[in-house]
Structure formats: C-alpha cells, structure tokens
Design an enzyme around this catalytic site. Structure first.
Site, PDB file in Angstrom:
ATOM      1  N   THR A 147     -19.904  -4.755 -49.859  1.00 39.54           N
ATOM      2  CA  THR A 147     -21.171  -4.212 -49.364  1.00 39.54           C
ATOM      3  C   THR A 147     -21.497  -2.810 -49.898  1.00 39.54           C
ATOM      4  O   THR A 147     -22.604  -2.575 -50.368  1.00 39.54           O
ATOM      5  CB  THR A 147     -21.145  -4.178 -47.821  1.00 39.54           C
ATOM      6  OG1 THR A 147     -21.035  -5.523 -47.366  1.00 39.54           O
ATOM      7  CG2 THR A 147     -22.406  -3.556 -47.255  1.00 39.54           C
ATOM      8  N   ASN A 183     -15.515  -0.867 -49.875  1.00 36.67           N
ATOM      9  CA  ASN A 183     -15.899  -0.368 -48.554  1.00 36.67           C
ATOM     10  C   ASN A 183     -14.839   0.637 -48.094  1.00 36.67           C
ATOM     11  O   ASN A 183     -15.130   1.615 -47.417  1.00 36.67           O
ATOM     12  CB  ASN A 183     -15.978  -1.505 -47.541  1.00 36.67           C
ATOM     13  CG  ASN A 183     -17.143  -2.430 -47.813  1.00 36.67           C
ATOM     14  OD1 ASN A 183     -18.135  -2.032 -48.419  1.00 36.67           O
ATOM     15  ND2 ASN A 183     -17.027  -3.678 -47.370  1.00 36.67           N
TER      16      ASN A 183
END
Ligand SMILES: [Zn+2]
Length: 544
Positions: free
Chosen positions: A81, A102
């Site tokens: 992400t 992340n």
C-alpha cells in the site's frame, strides 16, 4: 554567445511561439480540481469481472467517456500500500522515494519502523495515538506538492483515506491537510504536522456520527445471493471474517458493540462514508470553486480489508465492488453538479492487486501456497547456530528480504560472508523459494530482466536487507486463511488506470504503461513541473 547562436535561438523562440494557435498564447488552461481515486487492492480485471452488473454511471461511465490504460503495471516490487500510493503521486519508485514497504527494519533503531510513524507530532481530533503520523519518511515530493509550488501555494491539496498512508503519501509534504479514520472516535483525524485544530466544518461533520448510522445496517448482498455467479460459495474454511463477526452473509454488524469502528473498515459503508467525507471536504474548503486548481486525493480502504479476508473469488468482494460502483456513480454526478462536467480531471487507479486465496486454488487443482516466514527465520537461525555457533544471525525478515545482524555475527567471531552464503543455500531448500541472492548483487543474478528491474526499483541501499528471496508464482507470506499481495507477479502488479473529465479523450490503449507514469502525465496536462524524483513517462494518448 556567438551571434549565430543568438539568431538561431531567436528564430526558435519566434517559430515556436507563433506556430501556436492564438487561444493558447494568453493563458494556460487547467481544470478546476483534480480528483485522484485510488481503490486499495483493486485488480485491473475487476473492471471487467463484475462489468455486467455495474451501473451505466460508475466504472462503465469512466471507461466509456474516459481513457483507459489497460496495461498499467507497477514498475517495482514489493507491491504494498505505501509504496503504491507513493509511486502514483511521486512518479517514482521505492529506490528513489524511500518508501520500500509499509514497514521495514531499521538498523539504526534496531526495530521495525512503520512508513508514516512520526513521534515528533501529535494526534489532532482524538486522544488516540493514531495521528502520530507524517510524510517525513518520503524522500521525494509529489505531484500535489508540485501543484502547490506551481501556484505559489494558492492551490489547496487535501488527502482522504481510512488508512493514514493512503491519505498522507498522496497529499505530499506541503499539503493543506491529510485526514484519516480513527477507531477510537469513529471520526476523521489528522496530525499536528498539518494543523493544531480540526477545521470547524470537519468537527461538525464528525459530530454527525455517520458511522453509527451506517453500522445499524447489516451487510447483506445487493442482489439475491444465488446470482453471484462470479464467486465461489459463501462459506469456506479458508475465508477470513469481518472483524468481530463471521464469514457468511448476512454479516450481522448491527449488534456489535465492542470495537465496532474496527468492524466498520470491513463494510461497503466505509467506502460510502469516504465519499461522504470527500463531498464534505469539497464543500468545507470550497475546493474547485475558488479560481485555483485544487487537488483532492481520495483512497478507498475497505476494498483491501475485505480482499485480504475473503479473496478475489468471494461474494464479499464481488458485492463490495458492485456497491462501490454505485458510490462512484453518485460521486461523479456530484462533481458534475458542483464543479461542472468536463471541468474536473479525475483518475482511478490502485496501489496494488492481490493473489487468489491459496486454499481456494488447491481446491481447484491450481498451484500456490502460503509460506510461514517466522518459521523460516527460526529455522535459519537454528541452522546457522549449529553450523557456525552464532545465535540469532537473522534479526529480521521484511518485504521478502533477510536482514542479518552484523553485530551478533561479529561478537560471536563468525564469518559474515560464509554465514550469508549458507543462509542462501538454506533458503533454496524451501519448495516455494526459486531464487535467493545478495541484494546488492542483483545485477549478477540470472532472473528475467523484467523481474530484475522491479527488484532494482524496489531496492534501497540505505534501507533494504542483505539477502533477497523470490517465490514461485502464487506463493506468498501467509497461512491457511485469506490472501495477500506484495510480489512482482501480474495479479499483484497489474492495476486499473482510467482517466476521466477535463481534457481527457475517450479511448483506450493496450500499450504497456506504468504506475509511475501517472504523476508526470498530470504534470504535462497541467503544464507544471513533474515531481522531483519522477522517472515515469507522459502517457500522451490521454489528453485531447
Ligand atoms: Zn493497499
């Protein structure tokens, strides 16, 4: 400067300026607002997998009236992400922007760090710690920063997402605000990096307690459950669950009392509520109606939560996308009315895709599996201890990279080179691992050029580990339930990219384009500087 050169330059300037139509001489045309929509974990094929039951006004409208880059690939791995949102908005890759995952292991701090953590700032809007975040780990600027610079900071830039990293990274360093969801209050918060107090409009929006209203409704399927022909049966042992609930429809969330806002992340209403917040932000900040080009960066997070739990072949994911399509249609209609048709530039993309659930694949005789990384780490440390008498030589495994502990090896008078060679040989004994090598020797390893480039783009000499390993396709870090993403393979790296609205022509290309092309393409369309770490190329076909 020679006289000839001056004549030559004068002629060039003269011929360039006067070859343009008169209408382009006096002003540079720009949209009233740019709206970036990132759908967390949206695979490219979801545009078409559920196409038949999308409405005419959501995804179908964007595909019909807009321009679709059908083969948009992520140019690096790991596909998580934070790197995804960073790449979209910086036109850059982890090697340059510093967002290599992340989470990653910090040798300096001796612990894992979270991409957005910043203990020098405070939460604004709640007493929780969820706001102690900022973009300080991002080394480059963003297209949103460049928009601010280009307008001498008159353009407003705001990020919105349930996930802090889905909001902060797109909004950049010089953002007016980035807002994310707080589980302790059920409202939107930010950090003191941006402001000392929430704006009045946001306090009243939070006071409406819309999540409480949404949570009163249970999640049932939009259509009769028997009609979900693109998905496997509703109940499976390998499906995760909606937090605090189970894995079958209807998902009874109305009776959940403890940690109910954690559950909210797993519901289609969380997406609706994100669009509610987008509308409230446009109204509260008068975005797109002030005579300046503003930028609203929206990221949709619940798709990722449900995707991890249930996988691409679940009724939950299918239903969530059918509902997201309706939310998207409403939002585009709102933008038509508020900003004006053709007056706003929107794009829709994703931060990464996702793999199928391995247990589902096995059920259908397809290969794949989950690998127990903590178990691999334990095995490696035990083997190194037996062979070399060095305890805990591997200090961390993150993002499919091994971090060895130089101090532990030195203190035990171990030979670091021999130990690392031994670790590589041990890794290759695992069925799922095809390749293992020194991270900084990547150019010497026999892996296909495309995969090699993705690994190089994802590698940071300052931040990455010592040894990289590569899995067989459809293998990843995980167990018997649910699924994930993070590797180079097409299911993780092939994302949608649809442009819509201002100056966008209708059409599509199958030419291979990249996630890193998004920011420079916006820069070109707006006639502003591309972000300072951008390595993407302008997708010239998009603009009229
Ligand atoms: Zn994601």
């Amino acid at each position: 400067m020679s006289r000839n050169l001056i004549v030559c330059i004068s002629f060039f300037v003269f011929s360039t300026v006067y070859s343009q139509p008169a209408s382009q001489l006096n002003s540079v045309s720009r949209p009233k607002i740019i709206v970036g929509i990132v759908v967390d974990q949206m695979r490219w094929d979801y545009l078409y997998r559920y196409f038949d039951r999308y409405t005419p006004d959501g995804f179908k409208r964007m595909l019909r009236e807009g321009f679709s880059c059908e083969n948009t690939m992520i140019p690096y791995t790991p596909t998580y992400t934070a790197p995804g949102h960073a790449c979209i908005y910086t036109g850059s890759v982890p090697a340059i922007n510093g967002i290599i995952g992340n989470l990653w292991y910090s040798r300096a701090l001796g612990r894992s760090v979270y991409c957005m953590e910043d203990n020098s700032v405070r939460t604004i809007g709640s007493n929780s710690n969820a706001g102690k975040m900022s973009p300080r780990n991002l080394w480059t600027n963003t297209i949103t920063d460049e928009l601010r610079l280009s307008s001498n900071f008159r353009s407003k830039v705001i990020g919105i997402a349930f996930k802090d990293r889905g909001s902060i990274l797109p909004a950049g360093h010089s953002a007016n605000a980035a807002y994310w969801f707080d589980n302790s209050t059920g409202g939107w918060i930010t950090s003191s990096y941006y402001m000392e107090d929430l704006p009045a409009w946001l306090k009243s929006f939070n006071d409406k307690k819309l999540p409480d209203q949404y949570l009163k409704k249970d999640w049932n399927t939009l259509f009769p459950i028997s009609t979900y022909k693109n998905s496997t049966k509703d109940s499976n042992a390998y499906e995760g669950n909606v937090a605090g609930e189970d894995n079958t429809f209807p998902h009874i969330i109305s009776t959940i009392t403890s940690n109910k806002y954690n559950t909210f992340w797993y519901t289609p209403s969380a997406n609706t509520y994100t669009f509610d917040m987008a509308r409230a932000t446009i109204e509260g900040e008068e975005l797109g109606t002030r005579g300046e080009t503003d930028f609203l960066a929206v990221s949709i997070s619940a798709t990722d939560y449900v995707g991890h739990g249930f996988g691409p072949n679940s009724i939950e994911v299918e239903d969530m996308y059918l509902r997201l399509d309706r939310d998207l249609a409403d939002f585009l209609k709102y933008l038509d009315q508020k900003i004006g048709k053709g007056q706003y530039l929107a794009f829709l993309s994703a931060d990464h895709g996702v793999a199928h659930v391995p247990e589902f694949l096995k059920e259908n005789k397809l290969p794949g599996g989950g690998s127990d990384i903590p178990d691999i780490m334990m095995h490696l440390n035990n083997s190194v201890d037996s062979a070399f008498g060095v305890k805990k030589a591997v200090i961390n495994i993150s993002n499919y990279q091994i971090y060895t502990d130089a101090k532990a090896i030195r203190d035990a008078k171990g030979d670091a080179g021999k130990i690392k060679d031994f670790i590589i040989q041990q890794l290759l004994t695992y069925n799922e691992i095809t390749t293992a090598f020194y991270v900084d020797k990547i150019t010497e390893v026999a892996v296909p050029e495309q995969v090699k480039n993705m690994l190089i783009n994802g590698h940071s000499q300052k931040l990455s580990g010592d040894i990289q390993f590569i899995f067989k396709p459809q293998w990843f870090e995980g167990g018997d339930m649910g699924t994930t993403h993070g590797l180079w393979n097409p299911y993780d790296s092939h994302i949608p990219l649809v442009w819509f609205g201002w100056n966008v022509k209708a059409g599509k290309t199958f030419r291979e384009t990249y996630m890193s092309d998004i920011a420079p393409t916006i820069a070109a369309m707006l006639h502003i500087q591309m972000p300072n770490g951008s390595i993407g190329k302008v997708i010239g076909e998009v603009a009229q």
